[in-house]
Enzyme design. Structure first.
Site, short mmCIF file in Angstrom:
data_model
loop_
_atom_site.label_atom_id
_atom_site.label_comp_id
_atom_site.label_asym_id
_atom_site.label_seq_id
_atom_site.Cartn_x
_atom_site.Cartn_y
_atom_site.Cartn_z
N LYS A 73 -9.38 -9.66 -16.44
CA LYS A 73 -8.40 -10.76 -16.45
C LYS A 73 -9.04 -12.11 -16.79
O LYS A 73 -8.40 -12.98 -17.37
CB LYS A 73 -7.69 -10.84 -15.10
CG LYS A 73 -6.87 -9.59 -14.75
CD LYS A 73 -5.57 -9.53 -15.52
CE LYS A 73 -4.74 -8.32 -15.13
NZ LYS A 73 -3.53 -8.15 -15.95
N GLU A 85 1.48 -15.79 -12.25
CA GLU A 85 1.99 -14.70 -11.40
C GLU A 85 0.83 -13.74 -11.19
O GLU A 85 -0.10 -13.72 -12.01
CB GLU A 85 3.14 -13.97 -12.10
CG GLU A 85 2.73 -12.89 -13.12
CD GLU A 85 1.91 -13.40 -14.30
OE1 GLU A 85 2.09 -14.56 -14.69
OE2 GLU A 85 1.09 -12.63 -14.85
N SER A 107 -11.22 -1.26 -16.17
CA SER A 107 -10.71 -2.63 -16.25
C SER A 107 -11.14 -3.50 -15.07
O SER A 107 -11.20 -4.72 -15.18
CB SER A 107 -9.19 -2.61 -16.36
OG SER A 107 -8.63 -1.87 -15.29
#
Ligand code: PLP
Length: 394
Positions: free
Chosen positions: A90, A112, A378
């Site tokens: 991210k 969010e 991830s």
């Protein structure tokens, strides 16, 4: 030649576009008019690359997982996004978007988050750039990912628990959009995945494309060819998957396998398997597959994994599935948990619950011994330890 990347109007085939309320029209237009010019400028690239290298720790390793390869009968590489600063992919996106926000003169950042990884990554870059940060997070997720909530607070962010719907990612996104509607002039909304109105899906995919850019170089070094036979990634909204496939998307030699969250099973009603069950609809500003009832009302999704618990899917992936360019598999909660234990015990890597869905897809696939497979891990599993332990006790 047919391209699976975004077209000039912000669509991937029939999917995408920008369906926003009147009040946000100007913000989205402003973003659309600026993002490419900024992302492609030498000055932005220099700053972005430097932060990815010195702050995030890129390039992330491409690791040949020998025991996993043996088990699944192929040559399996893991792309280690779990080793990034803040523990997931991210941060690649939030660094890019905060640099853009600063160039657009915005001071107030909203986001969010589901698993909290995007929230932590946003709070981190806001601390770094000295910007105000407000993160919307469903109350269910605040409880199941509380370590990330504490991290966000320590980083100086305000975390607002959302109590509508089933209090997960969809509801947090609704609230963030509502906030943006109230403060369109001074606020920049850092969306955490390849979702939302155009240009977000394309912008996030471009910022995450560093993943496949590195895979190309690393494979060339290790295998003498710059492409694999298969790429595998989990999909919530689709950002780690988009980054993993970006530079291979039009290369038909490379198979694309996406793992979405089956939850308790796609036939149980407790699932987030959007590609298997979704119908065309509009969610958070994009035209895409949405899990909905006969009246077009969005159904509450379910997954054990907060980051995959979303009833929509990025338009880039909806199109890949519709065009049969990608194979999409639903991986259930228990399969993901088993896969997390398997990776931990075979390779000494505790994956995030989201990434465990990608590992869980392996049991559903058949490889040839010479196949080169790259699977993106991830994120790391620190935030999910309690879930792993509680599942094991049952
Ligand atoms: C570690 C990790 N992987 C994957 C995801 C899913 O998001 P995306 O599909 O955008 O990669 C999340 C979302 O929170 C996450 O934290």
């Amino acid at each position: 030649m047919k391209s699976f990347l975004v077209d000039q109007d912000g669509y991937y085939g029939e999917f995408g576009g920008a369906y926003v309320p009147e009040i946000l029209h100007k913000c989205v237009e402003e973003l659309k008019n600026r993002y490419l010019e900024v992302l492609e400028s030498e000055e932005f690239k220099r700053e972005f690359d430097q932060l990815l290298r010195d702050y995030v720790g890129r390039p992330s390793p491409l690791y040949l997982a020998r025991r996993l390869s043996e088990k699944y009968g192929c040559k399996m590489y893991l792309k280690r996004e779990d080793l990034n600063h803040t523990g997931a992919h991210k941060i690649n996106n939030t660094i890019g978007q905060i640099l853009l926000a600063r160039r657009m003169g915005k001071k107030r950042i909203i986001a969010e988050t589901g698993a909290g990884q995007h929230g932590v990554a946003t709070a981190t870059v806001c601390a770094l750039m000295d910007m105000e940060c407000i993160v919307y997070m469903g109350k269910t997720d605040v409880e199941r990912q509380h370590i990330n909530v504490e991290k966000m607070k320590m980083l100086g962010a305000t975390v607002i628990p959302v109590t509508s719907g089933n209090m997960t990612l969809k509801d947090a996104t609704n609230e963030a959009i509502r906030d943006w509607c109230c403060h369109p002039a001074d606020t920049y909304y850092i969306i955490g995945s390849t979702v939302g109105p155009h240009p977000y899906p394309d912008m996030v995919a471009r910022l995450q494309s560093v993943i496949s850019e590195e895979i190309k170089k690393q494979l060339l070094e290790k295998e003498g060819r710059d492409y694999p036979d298969y790429l595998i990634a989990c999909v919530g909204g689709g950002s780690n998957a988009a980054g993993t496939i970006y530079h291979y998307i039009n290369d038909e030699r490379v198979g694309i396998i996406l793992a979405e969250a089956g939850g308790k099973g796609i036939e149980t009603g407790m699932t987030a398997a959007t590609i298997q069950l979704g119908k065309m609809g509009i969610i958070h500003g994009a035209r895409t597959y949405v899990i909905q009832n006969e009246d077009g009302q969005i159904e509450e999704p379910y997954s054990i994994s907060a980051g995959l618990d979303y009833p929509g899917i990025g338009p880039i992936h909806a199109n890949l599935a519709a065009q049969r360019r990608a194979t999409v598999l639903a991986v259930n909660d228990d399969e993901a948990i088993d896969a997390a234990y398997e990776l931990t015990q075979l390779e000494g890597i505790i994956p995030a619950l989201e990434s465990a869905h990608a590992i869980g897809a392996l049991k559903k696939l058949k490889f040839k011994p010479e196949d080169v497979v790259v699977l993106t891990v991830s994120g790391r599993g620190d935030k999910d330890i309690e879930t792993y332990l509680s599942f094991n006790e049952k």
